[in-house]
Design an enzyme around this catalytic site. Structure first.
Site, PDB file in Angstrom:
ATOM      1  N   GLU A 193      -6.378 -13.701 -12.260  1.00  0.00           N
ATOM      2  CA  GLU A 193      -6.960 -12.895 -11.187  1.00  0.00           C
ATOM      3  C   GLU A 193      -6.056 -13.028  -9.963  1.00  0.00           C
ATOM      4  O   GLU A 193      -5.518 -14.118  -9.697  1.00  0.00           O
ATOM      5  CB  GLU A 193      -8.360 -13.420 -10.864  1.00  0.00           C
ATOM      6  CG  GLU A 193      -9.016 -12.870  -9.629  1.00  0.00           C
ATOM      7  CD  GLU A 193     -10.259 -13.670  -9.224  1.00  0.00           C
ATOM      8  OE1 GLU A 193     -10.274 -14.906  -9.422  1.00  0.00           O
ATOM      9  OE2 GLU A 193     -11.223 -13.048  -8.737  1.00  0.00           O
ATOM     10  N   CYS A 208     -12.927 -13.373 -13.433  1.00  0.00           N
ATOM     11  CA  CYS A 208     -13.422 -14.602 -12.832  1.00  0.00           C
ATOM     12  C   CYS A 208     -14.932 -14.815 -12.914  1.00  0.00           C
ATOM     13  O   CYS A 208     -15.430 -15.174 -13.971  1.00  0.00           O
ATOM     14  CB  CYS A 208     -12.933 -14.726 -11.387  1.00  0.00           C
ATOM     15  SG  CYS A 208     -12.947 -16.423 -10.839  1.00  0.00           S
ATOM     16  N   ASN A 266     -11.286  -6.006  -6.334  1.00  0.00           N
ATOM     17  CA  ASN A 266     -10.636  -7.095  -7.062  1.00  0.00           C
ATOM     18  C   ASN A 266     -10.462  -6.556  -8.477  1.00  0.00           C
ATOM     19  O   ASN A 266     -11.449  -6.411  -9.207  1.00  0.00           O
ATOM     20  CB  ASN A 266     -11.532  -8.340  -7.034  1.00  0.00           C
ATOM     21  CG  ASN A 266     -10.860  -9.558  -7.621  1.00  0.00           C
ATOM     22  OD1 ASN A 266      -9.878  -9.433  -8.360  1.00  0.00           O
ATOM     23  ND2 ASN A 266     -11.383 -10.733  -7.328  1.00  0.00           N
ATOM     24  N   LYS A 320     -13.738  -5.729 -10.550  1.00  0.00           N
ATOM     25  CA  LYS A 320     -14.690  -6.836 -10.673  1.00  0.00           C
ATOM     26  C   LYS A 320     -16.084  -6.434 -10.208  1.00  0.00           C
ATOM     27  O   LYS A 320     -16.246  -5.867  -9.109  1.00  0.00           O
ATOM     28  CB  LYS A 320     -14.193  -8.022  -9.850  1.00  0.00           C
ATOM     29  CG  LYS A 320     -15.000  -9.295  -9.970  1.00  0.00           C
ATOM     30  CD  LYS A 320     -14.289 -10.411  -9.195  1.00  0.00           C
ATOM     31  CE  LYS A 320     -14.985 -11.748  -9.312  1.00  0.00           C
ATOM     32  NZ  LYS A 320     -14.226 -12.810  -8.558  1.00  0.00           N
ATOM     33  N   GLU A 327     -15.442 -12.762  -0.898  1.00  0.00           N
ATOM     34  CA  GLU A 327     -15.246 -11.603  -1.783  1.00  0.00           C
ATOM     35  C   GLU A 327     -16.216 -10.470  -1.448  1.00  0.00           C
ATOM     36  O   GLU A 327     -15.844  -9.298  -1.534  1.00  0.00           O
ATOM     37  CB  GLU A 327     -15.391 -12.017  -3.251  1.00  0.00           C
ATOM     38  CG  GLU A 327     -14.294 -12.978  -3.700  1.00  0.00           C
ATOM     39  CD  GLU A 327     -14.229 -13.142  -5.194  1.00  0.00           C
ATOM     40  OE1 GLU A 327     -14.411 -14.269  -5.669  1.00  0.00           O
ATOM     41  OE2 GLU A 327     -13.993 -12.136  -5.903  1.00  0.00           O
ATOM     42  N   ASN A 344      -9.725 -17.661 -10.296  1.00  0.00           N
ATOM     43  CA  ASN A 344      -9.365 -18.579  -9.208  1.00  0.00           C
ATOM     44  C   ASN A 344     -10.624 -19.391  -8.927  1.00  0.00           C
ATOM     45  O   ASN A 344     -11.580 -18.837  -8.340  1.00  0.00           O
ATOM     46  CB  ASN A 344      -8.956 -17.820  -7.944  1.00  0.00           C
ATOM     47  CG  ASN A 344      -7.605 -17.147  -8.033  1.00  0.00           C
ATOM     48  OD1 ASN A 344      -6.620 -17.627  -7.470  1.00  0.00           O
ATOM     49  ND2 ASN A 344      -7.510 -16.045  -8.731  1.00  0.00           N
TER      50      ASN A 344
END
Ligand code: ING
Length: 301
Positions: free
Chosen positions: A46, A171, A109, A126, A145, A196
């Site tokens: 990611e 993720c 993302n 994402k 995020e 991450n």
């Protein structure tokens, strides 16, 4: 026997100020190692091209935009696509996407799946965004995020690629059973994902001792309960002051971790993915078509 040799390409930290070219050169070096080991598909983490900037507050719009790609491929990343064509290796790449579509400027993302001819055959944004939108100054690092990214609007999809069907997660998606199930219901035999993951959870430090266990538990459960292979690639090491776990791995449909990273740096983790094994588990244990009836679940699932 239907085998695909895959590599999780774990990366150590991408330092703030490290330019895209440096990150891309590291990805190319990992891809070359993977190709030499016989890999046909390489899975990068990611946000592979930048530090994981949601870990800190960025208030300047231009500075925030500097962490995003406005096109994929683009001149900075093109050398990786060229290397893929040269080596005959496909790849998954996690990156941060700036979209200027009809809906205006949006940030995601994101990740792409690229075939062995260097053609993008799948894209994902994402969906499970962890963290929060308002900074928490009292915590040692952030997870912003929800501030920086929009929720992915492409859905969970499986793509025809590498002679099978491959789904993409990112993720935090890997912690949610629905993510794998959505891919399995579309026939995915392999899920690829990058992550991450900090070693410390500021709001829930009691869970820190289990962060590595929960990482593999999530992927092992997802693999077994959906009769699929899972390939997870970490961005690891201390990045911008945040210590992130490694543990990149390949998980079989049996739930077994068949290959795992030994370091917290740039490292390839190679395994032979046997698609017949996924078919065996689908036929004898998780036959979704025969044994999973939505009416069993009161319309809730
Ligand atoms: N990182 C973390 C992850 O899901 C997290 C956030 C860690 C959430 C631990 C919950 C518990 O691995 C990203 N980028 O999603």
């Amino acid at each position: 026997m239907s085998l695909i040799t895959v590599a999780a390409a774990q990366m150590g930290p991408v330092s703030p100020g490290e330019d895209r070219r440096s990150a891309v050169d590291r990805c190319i070096a990992l891809m070359e190692q993977a190709a030499a080991a016989g890999a046909e598909l390489v899975v990068f983490p990611e946000a592979a091209l930048t530090p994981f900037f949601p870990h800190w507050l960025i208030e300047d719009e231009d500075e925030l935009d500097s962490y995003f790609e406005t096109a994929m491929p683009n001149p900075a990343v093109e050398p990786l696509f060229a290397a893929a064509r040269r080596l005959g290796v496909g790849f998954h790449l996690g990156y941060c996407e700036l979209d200027r579509g009809p809906a205006g400027k949006r940030r995601f993302n994101s990740a792409v799946l690229v075939d062995r001819q260097g053609t993008i055959v799948g894209a994902y944004r994402k969906i499970h965004l962890p963290g929060y939108a308002e900074p928490r100054p009292h915590e040692p690092f952030q997870n912003l995020e929800k501030r920086y990214f929009s929720v992915g609007d492409l859905g969970f999809r499986a793509f025809d690629a590498f002679g099978t069907r491959i789904g993409i997660l990112i993720c935090n998606d890997r912690r949610w059973p629905e993510s794998y199930r959505m891919l399995a219901l579309q026939g995915a035999t392999i899920a690829v994902l990058g992550y991450n993951t900090p070693r410390h959870h500021p709001a829930f430090p009691e869970s820190d001792r289990l962060v590595v266990f929960h990482n593999h538990l999530s992927m092992q459960a997802g693999a077994y309960q959906n009769a699929m292979w899972v390939v997870g690639a970490a961005k690891a090491g201390v990045e911008a002051g945040v210590d992130q776990i490694g543990g990149s791995c390949v998980v079989a449909p049996s739930g077994e971790v068949v290959a795992v990273a030994e370091t917290e740096g740039d490292e390839i983790v190679v395994a032979a993915v046997d698609l017949d094994l996924a078919a065996q588990y689908r036929a004898h244990v998780f036959d979704l078509a025969a044994n999973r009836r939505p009416e069993h679940y009161g319309g809730l699932l």
